[in-house]
Motif scaffolding. Sequence first.
Motif, mmCIF file in Angstrom:
data_model
loop_
_atom_site.group_PDB
_atom_site.id
_atom_site.type_symbol
_atom_site.label_atom_id
_atom_site.label_comp_id
_atom_site.label_asym_id
_atom_site.label_seq_id
_atom_site.Cartn_x
_atom_site.Cartn_y
_atom_site.Cartn_z
ATOM 1 N N THR A 3 43.538 -42.128 3.159
ATOM 2 C CA THR A 3 42.875 -43.411 3.334
ATOM 3 C C THR A 3 43.624 -44.221 4.370
ATOM 4 O OG1 THR A 3 44.149 -44.374 1.540
ATOM 5 C CG2 THR A 3 42.019 -43.442 0.969
ATOM 6 N N ILE A 23 37.006 -50.143 -1.109
ATOM 7 C CA ILE A 23 35.891 -49.205 -1.079
ATOM 8 C C ILE A 23 35.975 -48.252 -2.278
ATOM 9 C CG2 ILE A 23 34.786 -47.375 0.276
ATOM 10 C CD1 ILE A 23 35.853 -48.999 2.758
ATOM 11 N N GLU A 24 37.194 -47.879 -2.666
ATOM 12 C CA GLU A 24 37.369 -47.040 -3.861
ATOM 13 C C GLU A 24 36.872 -47.756 -5.110
ATOM 14 O OE1 GLU A 24 41.522 -46.071 -3.863
ATOM 15 O OE2 GLU A 24 41.275 -44.458 -2.393
ATOM 16 N N SER A 58 39.414 -47.453 -9.531
ATOM 17 C CA SER A 58 39.397 -46.477 -8.451
ATOM 18 C C SER A 58 39.861 -45.099 -8.920
ATOM 19 C CB SER A 58 40.265 -46.956 -7.285
ATOM 20 O OG SER A 58 41.607 -47.097 -7.699
ATOM 21 N N VAL A 63 38.635 -41.977 -0.834
ATOM 22 C CA VAL A 63 37.799 -42.302 0.321
ATOM 23 C C VAL A 63 38.539 -42.011 1.612
ATOM 24 C CG1 VAL A 63 36.510 -44.093 -0.893
ATOM 25 C CG2 VAL A 63 38.490 -44.736 0.448
ATOM 26 N N VAL A 65 38.092 -43.532 5.456
ATOM 27 C CA VAL A 65 37.377 -44.607 6.134
ATOM 28 C C VAL A 65 37.717 -44.613 7.615
ATOM 29 C CG1 VAL A 65 36.943 -47.085 6.175
ATOM 30 C CG2 VAL A 65 37.525 -45.976 4.019
ATOM 31 N N ALA A 70 32.318 -43.935 6.306
ATOM 32 C CA ALA A 70 33.168 -43.617 5.161
ATOM 33 C C ALA A 70 32.666 -42.332 4.515
ATOM 34 C CB ALA A 70 33.148 -44.759 4.146
ATOM 35 N N VAL A 72 33.285 -40.213 0.747
ATOM 36 C CA VAL A 72 33.752 -40.512 -0.600
ATOM 37 C C VAL A 72 33.732 -39.248 -1.456
ATOM 38 C CG1 VAL A 72 33.355 -41.942 -2.651
ATOM 39 C CG2 VAL A 72 32.723 -42.810 -0.400
ATOM 40 N N ILE A 99 28.189 -49.085 -1.264
ATOM 41 C CA ILE A 99 29.162 -49.222 -0.176
ATOM 42 C C ILE A 99 28.483 -49.746 1.088
ATOM 43 C CG2 ILE A 99 30.709 -47.977 1.391
ATOM 44 C CD1 ILE A 99 31.444 -46.195 -1.027
ATOM 45 N N GLU A 100 27.326 -49.181 1.428
ATOM 46 C CA GLU A 100 26.653 -49.617 2.648
ATOM 47 C C GLU A 100 26.200 -51.070 2.547
ATOM 48 O OE1 GLU A 100 25.132 -45.332 4.373
ATOM 49 O OE2 GLU A 100 23.633 -46.656 3.466
ATOM 50 N N THR A 103 29.630 -53.387 2.432
ATOM 51 C CA THR A 103 30.605 -53.337 3.532
ATOM 52 C C THR A 103 29.985 -53.205 4.923
ATOM 53 O OG1 THR A 103 30.856 -50.926 3.516
ATOM 54 C CG2 THR A 103 32.268 -52.204 2.006
ATOM 55 N N VAL A 107 27.867 -44.533 5.029
ATOM 56 C CA VAL A 107 28.458 -43.488 4.190
ATOM 57 C C VAL A 107 27.865 -42.161 4.629
ATOM 58 C CG1 VAL A 107 28.754 -42.631 1.843
ATOM 59 C CG2 VAL A 107 28.808 -45.094 2.291
#
Length: 135
Positions: A3, A23-24, A58, A63, A65, A70, A72, A99-100, A103, A107
């Motif tokens: 990561t 993100i985790e 987590s 992840v 990044v 990213a 996962v 995530i999308e 952030t 992904v």
Amino acid sequence: MSTFPTEFERTDIGEIQIAPEVIEVIAGLATIEVDGVAGMSGGFAGGIAELLGRKNLSRGVKVEVGQREAAVDVSVIVKYGHRLPEVAAQIQRNVKRSIETMTGLTVIEVNVQIHDVHLETVDKQEESEFTHRVK
């Protein structure tokens, strides 16, 4: 997977970075929201599994990044009686969407490893037998 902090976006007044640990956590929360997930697993080398606790959000998530993308990996324990491919596919969709949305990263993959099946009824029965045996 390793990561790395991401150099996510540069604005007029500075730089915005999202730590991989964030993100985790997003991926972990998105995973345990899925019906049929009993908990997260740290993997075979990662230690004891954590059943739907929120102590370590987590746990069981790795992840990688980049600046815009990213990847996962999640390791899970599924409740007995649920179709494993359906649970895994729902995890993939939920993690990617979360995530999308949160952030702005794309992904590119969500890999799901199912490490165990949780037999809730068997566990309760064993507890019951143990408490009756010892008084």
